[in-house]
Design an enzyme around this catalytic site. Structure first.
Site: not given
Ligand SMILES: *Cc1c(COP(=O)(O)O)cnc(C)c1O
Length: 429
Positions: A144, A239, A267
């Protein structure tokens, strides 16, 4: 467990917000429950509106590596807020954070702040396309990268050459430019390169996947991927929105000893406030506006509150030389406890862990890619999730997510969790 206030709030929410939530997985749909409304969180714990207390393993989906409401972070946010919450102008905090990020991640020479992981990955591929003059990108099934159009694509039963839109609203034209390979399968990547000679701008990967549950990339696979990208003159993008400052100070790239061309973050980098970032070499990153022609901007980018929260979070990590070894110790302790519970019940489920990220797959086969993850028994998982919740443990409400351990999870919390795992698995057998 009583959660009448949460149920009432959710019944109101569905009248005003699509599906009642502002991010889909929060809806608890796959575990057949109404979501809980959280009123506060502190350290390893979260409290809902009904006053129920949980040991939290979601950690806001990754950011809360220090635990919730860490005194120093809240102090910095408060102090900053007194001077204003947004200037739409340069602030000292963004320079401090950029310098600290570069210290942690040596592959970065320049780093641009954005407001979410989605923005970071979306901008990184625009940059990769501009830099290479090519259109197509390769991603991996089960990874994702946020909700930008280009990433909402999965392969249709092995026919990886032609992207199939995963979400209505993603146009065919966009889908055609996203190719999907199988995680940990270098042959599937080579095949795509062969079929799309000189057309691949970049390969984007979660070097340790968290979004199909926790799945590590094989070391050799990543090395071969790096070589392949170099040979084909495509950019390799890690990522690290989830793994950055999570699995090691320098992210997964430190663990694997691989320097990607571009990296994306989110995050942990915002310490619980909305921050994302992307970066790489000066040569590539200088193409970003205003030093170069690739446009990318943001009204709230480099927001002083968010920068302060991110800086303080990383600063605490930086000053504590044994931060990651402590986190590893608690994570290994929990892993051992869960494995013990699984085994003592005569079960044979697969537990994957990478540092303080882990997933218990309700599957007896090893999980090394999306196809394997998909073999998990999600009905059993849902039951397990509910039992854990009713025993005071808040897990990610999906089999295909990672759980996170924070530095605030002490022996008491871990032991209580292990006890709950035993109980919940016993009920789920
Ligand atoms: C969470 C995540 C994103 C998206 O970040 P948002 O801040 O939710 O937009 C992108 N990539 C990875 C690997 C993630 O885990």
């Amino acid at each position: 467990m009583k959660y009448t206030k949460s149920i009432k709030l959710f019944s109101e929410a569905v009248k005003h917000i699509p599906g009642g939530v502002n991010s889909p997985v929060r809806a608890f749909k796959s575990v057949s429950l109404d979501p809980l409304y959280i009123s506060k969180a502190k350290g390893a714990y979260m409290y809902d509106e009904d006053g129920n207390k949980f040991i939290d393993y979601v950690g806001s989906w990754g950011p809360m590596i220090l635990g919730h409401a860490r005194k120093e972070v809240i102090g910095r946010i408060n102090a900053m807020a007194k001077n204003g919450t947004s200037f739409g102008a340069c602030c000292a905090e963004e320079v401090k954070l950029a310098k600290l990020i570069k210290k942690f991640v040596p592959s970065l020479e320049l780093v641009r702040m954005v407001n979410s992981g989605t923005e970071a990955t979306m901008s990184a591929i625009r940059l990769a396309r501009a830099y290479t003059g090519r259109n197509k990108i390769i991603k991996f099934e089960g990874c994702y990268h946020g909700h930008a159009d280009s990433f909402l694509i999965k392969a249709g039963s092995g026919a990886a050459t032609f992207g199939i839109p995963d979400s209505p609203g993603v146009t065919k034209a966009v889908a055609t430019d996203t190719l999907t390979a199988a995680y940990n399968d270098i042959k599937s990547v080579k095949k795509l390169f062969r079929e799309n000679k000189n057309k691949i701008a970049a390969v984007m990967i979660e070097p340790i996947a968290g979004n199909m549950g926790c799945v590590r990339a094989d070391k050799r696979f990543l090395r071969e991927l790096k070589d392949l990208c170099r040979n084909e003159k495509s950019l390799l993008i890690f990522d690290e929105v989830m793994t950055g400052f999570r699995v090691a100070k320098g992210g997964a790239q430190e663990i694997y000893g691989i320097k990607p061309d571009l990296s994306t973050f989110g995050k942990v980098i915002g310490g619980g406030l909305p921050v994302g970032a992307y970066g790489g070499s000066k040569k590539i990153m200088s193409m970003i506006s205003p030093s170069g022609p690739v446009y990318q901007a943001g009204t709230l980018s480099g927001n002083p509150l968010a920068m302060a929260a991110g800086f303080e979070t990383l600063n605490i990590i930086d000053k504590d030389k044994s931060f990651y070894s402590k986190l590893e110790k608690s994570s290994a302790y929990l892993e051992e406890g869960i494995r013990g519970a699984v085994k003592s019940l005569g079960l044979n489920y697969t537990l994957n862990r990478a540092g303080s990220m882990f997933t218990l797959f309700f599957s007896e086969s090893p999980v090394t890619d999306y196809a394997a993850a998909k073999k998990s028994n999600t009905v059993k998982f849902a039951k397990y999730f509910r039992e854990m919740l009713f025993n005071g443990i808040y897990l990610a409400p999906s089999q295909f997510e990672a759980c996170f351990i924070s530095i605030s999870h002490g022996k008491k919390e871990l032991d209580n969790t292990i006890k709950a795992v035993y109980k919940a698995l016993n009920m789920t057998k």
